[in-house]
Design an enzyme around this catalytic site. Structure first.
Site, mmCIF file in Angstrom:
data_model
loop_
_atom_site.group_PDB
_atom_site.id
_atom_site.type_symbol
_atom_site.label_atom_id
_atom_site.label_comp_id
_atom_site.label_asym_id
_atom_site.label_seq_id
_atom_site.Cartn_x
_atom_site.Cartn_y
_atom_site.Cartn_z
ATOM 1 N N SER A 238 60.749 -13.242 -45.611
ATOM 2 C CA SER A 238 62.014 -13.695 -45.043
ATOM 3 C C SER A 238 62.893 -12.489 -44.708
ATOM 4 O O SER A 238 62.499 -11.620 -43.945
ATOM 5 C CB SER A 238 62.704 -14.656 -46.017
ATOM 6 O OG SER A 238 63.804 -15.287 -45.419
ATOM 7 N N ASP A 340 58.137 -23.596 -39.689
ATOM 8 C CA ASP A 340 59.253 -22.859 -40.279
ATOM 9 C C ASP A 340 60.504 -23.101 -39.440
ATOM 10 O O ASP A 340 60.551 -22.737 -38.270
ATOM 11 C CB ASP A 340 58.920 -21.362 -40.323
ATOM 12 C CG ASP A 340 59.913 -20.553 -41.139
ATOM 13 O OD1 ASP A 340 61.085 -20.960 -41.233
ATOM 14 O OD2 ASP A 340 59.513 -19.507 -41.686
ATOM 15 N N HIS A 372 59.017 -22.592 -44.170
ATOM 16 C CA HIS A 372 59.472 -21.276 -44.609
ATOM 17 C C HIS A 372 59.090 -21.001 -46.063
ATOM 18 O O HIS A 372 58.739 -19.880 -46.424
ATOM 19 C CB HIS A 372 60.991 -21.187 -44.448
ATOM 20 C CG HIS A 372 61.552 -19.803 -44.548
ATOM 21 N ND1 HIS A 372 61.298 -18.825 -43.618
ATOM 22 C CD2 HIS A 372 62.363 -19.226 -45.476
ATOM 23 C CE1 HIS A 372 61.930 -17.709 -43.946
ATOM 24 N NE2 HIS A 372 62.577 -17.921 -45.080
#
Length: 431
Positions: A238, A340, A372
């Site tokens: 991320s 995601d 995600h």
């Protein structure tokens, strides 16, 4: 016995998340290292210990240790001279109970102060409030898994707390990397989980600087902990994927004489793995705004609109003026789930394609229907076979037939959270 991960931090480093923004809160930056020395079992957490500078490299290195999310490194560093409060605490996993209480109190104060500061930035907005409430529900549903991972984190004999780099207190949430680190350690891979100042404690340049200090520490000291400095890999998830990519590119530019002295080299990094990251901020600013990371806050984190180019690796690598620096980059592999919603999968696809055009060895690997957090939390907590994890380990062990043979017969991971709770968590996830 297997080696674990090394969350590396500094004095007063926090193990709790302060912000709830999708860019800076849900992130981990790691160094992965394949490992064969069964006596080395390391998990480094943030406690106040000796912060002596790195010592020069030794003239040679001989070991069968493992790499830490980095790249091919060169010689071993001389073993650091540690104070009684540093090395002694590492061998036992920590200091006295009173020291931990004092540390926890200082961390609580830091988090509270930063939390109120963040609220002044956020103001009253339904998007971030609803996402914050969703985060609470999400955490409760995954609590059975968090408790098990937390128990390992704090009570495993393989955990080593107190390894420090830098002199700035941090507040990032290292637990995001705990589960993956535990998994990798079971495959003879050491993981150093690097933290960095989070917003509003720091902005993007602080984060990149902290990450670079962490990489430098691992490159210069991993042999001391049983690792192989010639087999280092860098990984981020991320926001950590974005920060790690910026760190790698910034280091390459410095090495070409554009940014001053360096304490580690891009040549030491065998490969970079980016998981669910975003690499072109111009393409993401509106997306983040729609999901509650408002434009004004995002630009504050990124130090203004004028800095978006500098901290957009996909844009920066296309600059012909840094062609030599770009050529120094290691192989880059980007993982992403096609479902995601926090950072669209196209972010990894586009970056990989751009890298290929400028001559960097790169590829993107997509996981159909994964969100995600599926690839980083839900799938590992589900137990059994984990596609992303198996792909990652296969790349690290690609040239090690013995390790590949062990991987082939490795037992499946146990389930940490019931399936119905995972599905509910997925449904309410704010990420």
């Amino acid at each position: 016995m297997n080696p674990p991960m090394l969350p590396i931090t500094n004095p007063s480093a926090s193990s709790a998340m302060v912000a709830t923004t999708s860019l800076t809160a849900n992130a981990a930056t790691m160094l992965i290292q394949e490992h064969h020395d069964e006596t080395a079992r390391l998990l480094i957490d943030g406690r106040a210990v000796d912060t002596k500078p790195f010592l020069p490299r030794a003239s040679s290195y001989t070991s069968t240790g493992t790499p830490v999310n980095g790249s091919s490194f060169y010689q071993q560093r001389r073993r650091r001279i540690a104070s009684d409060t540093s090395l002694a605490s590492l061998t036992t996993g920590g200091g006295s109970r009173s020291e931990y209480v004092a540390h926890a109190a200082s961390e609580t104060y830091l988090l509270t102060r930063l939390g109120f500061k963040l609220l002044r930035y956020l103001g009253v907005g339904y998007r971030w409030i609803t996402r914050f409430l969703a985060l609470g529900c999400y955490a409760l549903l995954l609590m059975p898994g968090f408790i098990q991972v937390g128990y390992y984190y704090f009570f495993s004999s393989r955990v080593r707390r107190g390894i420090v780099y830098g002199d700035q207190p941090r507040n990032s949430y290292k637990a995001w990397g705990s589960l993956l680190g535990q998994q990798l350690s079971e495959r003879d891979i050491i993981v150093a989980c690097i933290d960095y100042r989070n917003f509003p404690q720091g902005t993007i340049s602080d984060m990149v600087n902290d990450a670079s200090l962490g990489v430098s520490f691992v490159c210069n000291n991993i042999a001391e902990y049983g690792g192989d400095p010639n087999r280092i890999y860098l990984m981020g998830q991320s926001a950590g994927a974005h920060i790690a990519a910026c760190t790698l590119l910034e280091q390459a530019i410095k090495e070409c004489g554009e940014g001053g002295s360096t304490s580690w080299s891009v040549a030491q990094i065998k490969a970079y793995f980016g998981l669910s990251g975003g690499y072109n901020l111009f393409n993401l600013i509106d997306h983040f705004h729609s999901r509650g990371l408002y434009r004004s806050i995002f630009l504050s984190i990124m130090e203004g609109e004028q800095s978006l180019h500098q901290y957009s690796p996909e844009v920066t690598v296309q600059d012909p003026n840094i062609k030599t620096a770009v050529s120094r980059l290691p192989p880059i592999i980007l993982f992403h789930g096609t479902a995601d919603y926090s950072i669209p999968a196209d972010a990894s696809k586009s970056f990989a394609e751009t890298l290929q055009r400028v001559g960097v060895k790169a590829e993107s690997i997509m996981y159909e229907g994964r969100t995600h957090t599926d690839v980083f939390l839900h799938d590992p907590m589900r137990g059994g076979r984990d596609d992303m994890f198996e792909d990652l380990v296969a790349m690290i062990h690609a040239n090690d037939p013995e390790a590949l043979a062990k991987d082939a017969v490795a037992p499946p991971r146990k389930r940490l959270v019931p399936e119905f709770m995972l599905k509910l968590a997925r449904a309410v996830s704010p990420f």
